[in-house]
Motif scaffolding. Structure first.
Motif, short mmCIF file in Angstrom:
data_model
loop_
_atom_site.label_atom_id
_atom_site.label_comp_id
_atom_site.label_asym_id
_atom_site.label_seq_id
_atom_site.Cartn_x
_atom_site.Cartn_y
_atom_site.Cartn_z
N VAL A 166 -9.50 72.81 27.65
CA VAL A 166 -10.74 72.88 29.26
C VAL A 166 -10.35 71.48 28.56
O VAL A 166 -10.88 70.70 27.99
CB VAL A 166 -11.41 73.11 28.32
N VAL A 191 -13.07 68.72 29.65
CA VAL A 191 -14.11 69.16 30.38
C VAL A 191 -14.30 67.73 31.57
O VAL A 191 -15.08 67.75 32.21
CB VAL A 191 -15.58 68.56 30.04
N LEU A 242 -8.67 74.77 33.03
CA LEU A 242 -8.66 75.09 31.99
C LEU A 242 -6.98 75.38 31.91
O LEU A 242 -6.18 75.73 33.12
CB LEU A 242 -8.87 76.99 32.11
N THR A 256 -10.15 78.98 23.08
CA THR A 256 -10.26 77.77 24.12
C THR A 256 -11.02 76.95 23.39
O THR A 256 -11.93 76.91 22.81
CB THR A 256 -11.30 78.02 25.10
N ALA A 296 -12.67 73.21 24.44
CA ALA A 296 -13.56 72.25 25.15
C ALA A 296 -13.22 71.02 24.51
O ALA A 296 -13.84 70.42 23.34
CB ALA A 296 -14.43 72.70 25.37
N ALA A 355 -16.42 68.21 25.47
CA ALA A 355 -18.02 69.02 25.84
C ALA A 355 -18.90 68.63 25.11
O ALA A 355 -19.03 67.78 24.29
CB ALA A 355 -17.90 70.14 25.30
N TYR A 398 -17.53 79.58 30.86
CA TYR A 398 -17.42 78.45 29.75
C TYR A 398 -18.18 77.73 30.63
O TYR A 398 -17.70 77.74 31.46
CB TYR A 398 -15.93 78.23 30.07
N PHE A 421 -20.09 74.64 31.07
CA PHE A 421 -19.56 72.87 30.21
C PHE A 421 -20.57 72.29 30.51
O PHE A 421 -19.90 70.76 30.27
CB PHE A 421 -18.46 72.80 29.99
N VAL A 425 -14.97 77.72 34.94
CA VAL A 425 -15.51 76.76 34.04
C VAL A 425 -16.56 76.12 34.70
O VAL A 425 -16.00 75.78 35.67
CB VAL A 425 -14.28 76.46 33.89
#
Length: 222
Positions: free
Chosen positions: A49, A51, A73, A104, A106, A109, A136, A138, A203
């Motif tokens: 991810v 973010v 993603l 996963t 990120a 984040a 998810y 974030f 997400v």
């Protein structure tokens, strides 16, 4: 609540005991393909991810480099399991990737009050005939996700904390989704198709205009 909604939602319940943005990530192979053959004993699967949606982002896995596209993603990539120091050049985190597991990762984040890297161990789907839905979060606040049918809604994931994930196996179904933070609803989608070959992920990230959501099907990168 209509009897039709009660019946349809009961089937879902039995199977599991503002800005809306849809990002379509190219799916090189669908999620069901993960279960057609065992994952090699020395491999794990990781996906990313981004973010902050940054361009030119690269992650270093103890010397092995992975480019992270500016998408919500990515698809899963197969990686040798074991202990890694994962770094984006500014911050790093230690992770132990176990054989046959899904992760996963990120980047950007909120980790301990500052921008960092969060590694989440994903839930695998035990019944290959079912679908799944994962959330998810974030963003900076706890997030809810509700299932919606015929104008009625029921919370599936409640107060998912920032930097956390929630996931459920679901029967194959077409259903609406709502995503909210407190009283603020920022996602309303009437029809999401959940199938064994189309497992979905929501997400949530923060933007200058507030939280937003991305709906991304699970995929594998070749």
């Amino acid at each position: 609540m209509t009897k039709f909604f009660d019946l349809k939602f009961a089937r879902v319940a039995a199977g599991i005991a503002a800005t809306w943005t849809v990002m379509h990530v190219p799916v090189m192979a669908n999620d069901a393909g993960l279960y057609d053959a065992p994952i090699p004993a020395d491999k794990s699967l990781v996906r990313f991810v981004n973010v902050k949606m940054k361009q030119g982002l690269t992650l270093d896995f103890s010397g092995q480099k992975f480019d992270v596209d500016p998408v919500a993603l990515s698809g899963y990539r197969i990686l040798s399991n074991g202990a890694y120091k994962i770094s984006d050049g500014k911050v790093s985190v230690d992770a132990n990737l176990e054989p046959g597991k899904f992760y996963t990762i990120a980047v950007g984040a909120n980790a301990g009050g500052q921008e960092g890297i969060v590694v989440i161990s994903d839930n695998s789907v035990e019944n290959p005939s079912k679908s799944s839905l994962s959330l998810y979060n974030f963003s900076g606040a706890p997030t809810d996700l509700s299932l919606r049918l015929k104008g009625q809604s029921k919370v599936l994931f409640d107060d998912v904390a920032p930097g956390a994930m929630a996931s459920k196996e679901l029967p194959v179904i077409d259903i609406g989704l709502e995503v909210s933070e407190g009283d603020k609803k920022f996602t309303e989608l009437d029809n999401v198709s959940l199938t064994a070959k189309q497992r979905q992920n929501v997400v949530v990230v923060d933007t200058p205009n507030g939280p937003t959501s991305f709906l991304v099907p699970t995929g594998i990168e070749q």
